[in-house]
Write a protein that holds these residues in place. Sequence first.
Motif, PDB file in Angstrom:
ATOM      1  N   TYR B  18       0.839  -1.204   0.000  1.00 17.92           N
ATOM      2  CA  TYR B  18       0.000   0.000   0.000  1.00 17.92           C
ATOM      3  C   TYR B  18       0.869   1.248   0.000  1.00 17.92           C
ATOM      4  O   TYR B  18       0.546   2.250  -0.651  1.00 17.92           O
ATOM      5  N   ALA B  19       2.000   1.207   0.717  1.00 19.50           N
ATOM      6  CA  ALA B  19       2.869   2.386   0.803  1.00 19.50           C
ATOM      7  C   ALA B  19       3.800   2.482  -0.396  1.00 19.50           C
ATOM      8  O   ALA B  19       4.439   3.523  -0.612  1.00 19.50           O
ATOM      9  N   GLY B  20       3.894   1.399  -1.184  1.00 19.04           N
ATOM     10  CA  GLY B  20       4.798   1.407  -2.322  1.00 19.04           C
ATOM     11  C   GLY B  20       6.264   1.346  -1.930  1.00 19.04           C
ATOM     12  O   GLY B  20       7.124   1.956  -2.565  1.00 19.04           O
ATOM     13  N   VAL B  21       6.554   0.611  -0.857  1.00 14.95           N
ATOM     14  CA  VAL B  21       7.949   0.451  -0.441  1.00 14.95           C
ATOM     15  C   VAL B  21       8.229  -1.042  -0.273  1.00 14.95           C
ATOM     16  O   VAL B  21       7.305  -1.857  -0.330  1.00 14.95           O
ATOM     17  N   SER B  22       9.486  -1.371  -0.075  1.00 15.70           N
ATOM     18  CA  SER B  22       9.827  -2.784   0.135  1.00 15.70           C
ATOM     19  C   SER B  22       9.385  -3.224   1.526  1.00 15.70           C
ATOM     20  O   SER B  22       9.177  -2.387   2.417  1.00 15.70           O
ATOM     21  N   ARG B  23       9.276  -4.542   1.673  1.00 15.21           N
ATOM     22  CA  ARG B  23       8.884  -5.096   2.979  1.00 15.21           C
ATOM     23  C   ARG B  23       9.876  -4.677   4.058  1.00 15.21           C
ATOM     24  O   ARG B  23       9.492  -4.317   5.175  1.00 15.21           O
ATOM     25  N   ALA B  29      10.646   1.072   9.145  1.00 18.85           N
ATOM     26  CA  ALA B  29       9.870   2.272   9.511  1.00 18.85           C
ATOM     27  C   ALA B  29       8.985   1.983  10.720  1.00 18.85           C
ATOM     28  O   ALA B  29       8.897   2.780  11.656  1.00 18.85           O
ATOM     29  N   LEU B  30       8.346   0.823  10.708  1.00 15.89           N
ATOM     30  CA  LEU B  30       7.427   0.503  11.801  1.00 15.89           C
ATOM     31  C   LEU B  30       8.183   0.193  13.083  1.00 15.89           C
ATOM     32  O   LEU B  30       7.644   0.323  14.175  1.00 15.89           O
ATOM     33  N   ASN B  31       9.442  -0.215  12.938  1.00 14.42           N
ATOM     34  CA  ASN B  31      10.222  -0.546  14.125  1.00 14.42           C
ATOM     35  C   ASN B  31      11.065   0.619  14.603  1.00 14.42           C
ATOM     36  O   ASN B  31      11.939   0.436  15.445  1.00 14.42           O
ATOM     37  N   ASP B  32      10.820   1.809  14.058  1.00 14.43           N
ATOM     38  CA  ASP B  32      11.559   2.977  14.521  1.00 14.43           C
ATOM     39  C   ASP B  32      13.056   2.801  14.295  1.00 14.43           C
ATOM     40  O   ASP B  32      13.870   3.309  15.066  1.00 14.43           O
ATOM     41  N   ASP B  33      13.405   2.076  13.259  1.00 16.35           N
ATOM     42  CA  ASP B  33      14.800   1.816  12.975  1.00 16.35           C
ATOM     43  C   ASP B  33      15.414   3.065  12.339  1.00 16.35           C
ATOM     44  O   ASP B  33      14.713   3.954  11.853  1.00 16.35           O
ATOM     45  N   ALA B  34      16.727   3.160  12.350  1.00 20.33           N
ATOM     46  CA  ALA B  34      17.386   4.286  11.684  1.00 20.33           C
ATOM     47  C   ALA B  34      17.425   4.035  10.180  1.00 20.33           C
ATOM     48  O   ALA B  34      16.916   3.036   9.683  1.00 20.33           O
ATOM     49  N   TYR B  35      17.976   4.952   9.460  1.00 19.59           N
ATOM     50  CA  TYR B  35      18.176   4.795   8.015  1.00 19.59           C
ATOM     51  C   TYR B  35      16.897   4.544   7.256  1.00 19.59           C
ATOM     52  O   TYR B  35      16.852   3.725   6.347  1.00 19.59           O
ATOM     53  N   VAL B  36      15.854   5.193   7.637  1.00 20.71           N
ATOM     54  CA  VAL B  36      14.641   5.220   6.810  1.00 20.71           C
ATOM     55  C   VAL B  36      14.360   6.698   6.558  1.00 20.71           C
ATOM     56  O   VAL B  36      14.336   7.487   7.514  1.00 20.71           O
ATOM     57  N   SER B  37      14.193   7.078   5.320  1.00 20.16           N
ATOM     58  CA  SER B  37      13.931   8.491   5.056  1.00 20.16           C
ATOM     59  C   SER B  37      12.608   8.875   5.694  1.00 20.16           C
ATOM     60  O   SER B  37      11.705   8.045   5.834  1.00 20.16           O
ATOM     61  N   SER B  38      12.498  10.132   6.062  1.00 19.37           N
ATOM     62  CA  SER B  38      11.264  10.538   6.739  1.00 19.37           C
ATOM     63  C   SER B  38      10.092  10.415   5.775  1.00 19.37           C
ATOM     64  O   SER B  38       8.961  10.171   6.170  1.00 19.37           O
ATOM     65  N   ARG B  39      10.356  10.568   4.479  1.00 17.70           N
ATOM     66  CA  ARG B  39       9.299  10.425   3.492  1.00 17.70           C
ATOM     67  C   ARG B  39       8.746   8.994   3.503  1.00 17.70           C
ATOM     68  O   ARG B  39       7.526   8.786   3.562  1.00 17.70           O
ATOM     69  N   SER B  40       9.636   8.012   3.434  1.00 15.22           N
ATOM     70  CA  SER B  40       9.192   6.610   3.467  1.00 15.22           C
ATOM     71  C   SER B  40       8.482   6.307   4.780  1.00 15.22           C
ATOM     72  O   SER B  40       7.445   5.647   4.817  1.00 15.22           O
ATOM     73  N   ARG B  41       9.060   6.818   5.858  1.00 16.53           N
ATOM     74  CA  ARG B  41       8.470   6.563   7.157  1.00 16.53           C
ATOM     75  C   ARG B  41       7.014   7.051   7.201  1.00 16.53           C
ATOM     76  O   ARG B  41       6.116   6.335   7.632  1.00 16.53           O
ATOM     77  N   GLU B  42       6.834   8.257   6.675  1.00 17.81           N
ATOM     78  CA  GLU B  42       5.479   8.809   6.684  1.00 17.81           C
ATOM     79  C   GLU B  42       4.522   7.990   5.831  1.00 17.81           C
ATOM     80  O   GLU B  42       3.367   7.761   6.213  1.00 17.81           O
ATOM     81  N   LYS B  43       5.020   7.580   4.652  1.00 21.67           N
ATOM     82  CA  LYS B  43       4.150   6.771   3.791  1.00 21.67           C
ATOM     83  C   LYS B  43       3.748   5.469   4.489  1.00 21.67           C
ATOM     84  O   LYS B  43       2.599   5.053   4.473  1.00 21.67           O
ATOM     85  N   VAL B  44       4.736   4.844   5.129  1.00 22.91           N
ATOM     86  CA  VAL B  44       4.462   3.555   5.789  1.00 22.91           C
ATOM     87  C   VAL B  44       3.497   3.747   6.958  1.00 22.91           C
ATOM     88  O   VAL B  44       2.520   3.003   7.103  1.00 22.91           O
ATOM     89  N   LEU B  45       3.766   4.763   7.774  1.00 24.37           N
ATOM     90  CA  LEU B  45       2.885   4.973   8.925  1.00 24.37           C
ATOM     91  C   LEU B  45       1.474   5.329   8.467  1.00 24.37           C
ATOM     92  O   LEU B  45       0.484   4.888   9.048  1.00 24.37           O
ATOM     93  N   GLY B  46       1.391   6.115   7.381  1.00 25.52           N
ATOM     94  CA  GLY B  46       0.076   6.458   6.823  1.00 25.52           C
ATOM     95  C   GLY B  46      -0.658   5.211   6.353  1.00 25.52           C
ATOM     96  O   GLY B  46      -1.842   5.018   6.638  1.00 25.52           O
TER      97      GLY B  46
END
Lengths: 342, 342
Positions: B18-23, B29-46
């Motif tokens: 749904y977010a258009g990113v890799s698993r 992103a969901l695990n609050d890990d580092a090295y995720v762009s804020s853009r991807s993070r937002e898409k995933v959380l959304g």
Amino acid sequence: MPPRSQDERPTLEDVAAYAGVSRSTASRALNDDAYVSSRSREKVLGAARELGYSPNQAARSLVTRRTGAVAVVLSEPESKVLDDPYFATVMHGAYRELAATGAQMLLMFVDSREDVPRTVRFLEGGHVDGALVFAPHQGDPLPTALRLLRLPVVYGGRPGSVRRGVHAVDFDNRAGARLAVRHLLSTGRRRITTVTGMLDHPAAADRLAGWRDALTEAGLDPAGLSEAGDFLMPSGERAMTTLLRRVPDLDGVFAASDAMAAGAMRALRAAGKRVPTDVGVIGFDDQPTLAPAMDPPLTSVHQDPREQVRHMVRTMMSLLSGDNVRPESTILPVTLTLRDSA
Amino acid sequence: MPPRSQDERPTLEDVAAYAGVSRSTASRALNDDAYVSSRSREKVLGAARELGYSPNQAARSLVTRRTGAVAVVLSEPESKVLDDPYFATVMHGAYRELAATGAQMLLMFVDSREDVPRTVRFLEGGHVDGALVFAPHQGDPLPTALRLLRLPVVYGGRPGSVRRGVHAVDFDNRAGARLAVRHLLSTGRRRITTVTGMLDHPAAADRLAGWRDALTEAGLDPAGLSEAGDFLMPSGERAMTTLLRRVPDLDGVFAASDAMAAGAMRALRAAGKRVPTDVGVIGFDDQPTLAPAMDPPLTSVHQDPREQVRHMVRTMMSLLSGDNVRPESTILPVTLTLRDSA
């Protein structure tokens, strides 16, 4: 402005300096934020570990109340907690008072020393915003361990260890005991014994001190007139039996709990003594389900655990709002409820 | 191999697609890990939000037991929880059993519907590895809400709502009631009434059904012989008084709790009926502090809440080890403890 509590725990600045990174990098690393290189993160976490800085989320919680949960920690043998009406009232009251502020109560038992590390691990994990703690026994390692956490803590009663620099809400146990003994004196009693609680427990020590105060101020000698119990009924019966043997002419007894007063009455009855004609009996707690139901109804020092919990929650909410509250003991007054036993 | 439970909750794959990113990006992103762009993070959380995927830490806990804590949730009015010896035994037992596995027990009360959102928020926050839940009342929104979380849950008794696809450990309430009524029949009773628990409670409904089973198989008509209580003593006295008026020739009563049996005996005494000579009385629970202490001592259906909790913890530990446990109800047997009341 009152000064901040002068503890010597490492600050975020200490961790940053030790790790050789900026304060903001240290903060981001400790907060699991993105955009921190794994190298910096490792340095910061290593520094935090070596300095004993707890990398938890509680500092953030101080203002934001991130988890919405407040722990209520009862550091007593779990069997005692669940059988003692005082703790039942505490649990009831804490639930109601916390719910009224929108906080989730998490009840945690610390049954023995072995449980302390596990409890501390959970509390430092950032899962709760603060803790209301009942840890009355001397030598209990919990209060010392809690000092090292960055977690708001309010004690119910003075903790048995760690006396200074803590928030605590206590009853005036010593004044309560004085009230009880003065009442026995006022009804003409002169050989007034006491059955104490566990003396590693500040409340028990205070009640013993108040009994001694009142005898001394009346010019009476307390020597040989006290016997140790453990707050529970069977110990009251045992201690009274011992006292009757040692002080056959005793005419009063102040028991440091209602349950022990019930045990004492049983021993008096077994010895053929009438209450209050031969011996006046006073308890402590004024438990609504016990004191008025006894035969004869028990005169007892009244304390209100609900009021104690209300004060504790109020202090906790101030701490969580970031108010600069000076650590101190609030002492709640107690009164004497007169019934037929004295 | 048993199949995985067939729920339709969104998976991590759904969120990633749904977010258009890799698993792995979605997971980081969901695990609050580092090295995720804020853009991807937002898409995933959304995406997680829109799909109703709960971005908590419980999924990771399944194997790692990250928090070390297991919630024990009692969804009953808090006053009832703290006054009911059944729950005291449950709290004791859960504490002991969890401590034996090294888990921290967090006791949570859900006093009313209004508390459910707060409780669910805490449980979905990744603060606990699993929950042992007692939520017996029909219409309780908690079990439905818990279904939507990725949190291992084991129920004590069947939940009042959500019947299928849950792990539950229950007693054989229906067989227990049959045992009780058959015993009354075997002693020659023919007008056997019952005082029920709250009928929105599966255990109460099962006990009523068992009573009816036994009467019907003996060719007797249960019509007019049951009266509703709420498991507590006063309701037993009230219901018994009503039954005595309606069925003056009654010679037996099966009460769905020991406390109600105590209330029923009081009503019988007030009406001049002797137990067991005129009326045989049987309770349910066989509470060690109540049933043997009654006058006359109470015959009662014996269940062991400690055994129930032991099974619940064992199931929880299997779930936390990642075992593929098929959701099912474990039904524990009950027995009849004979004393003088019947």
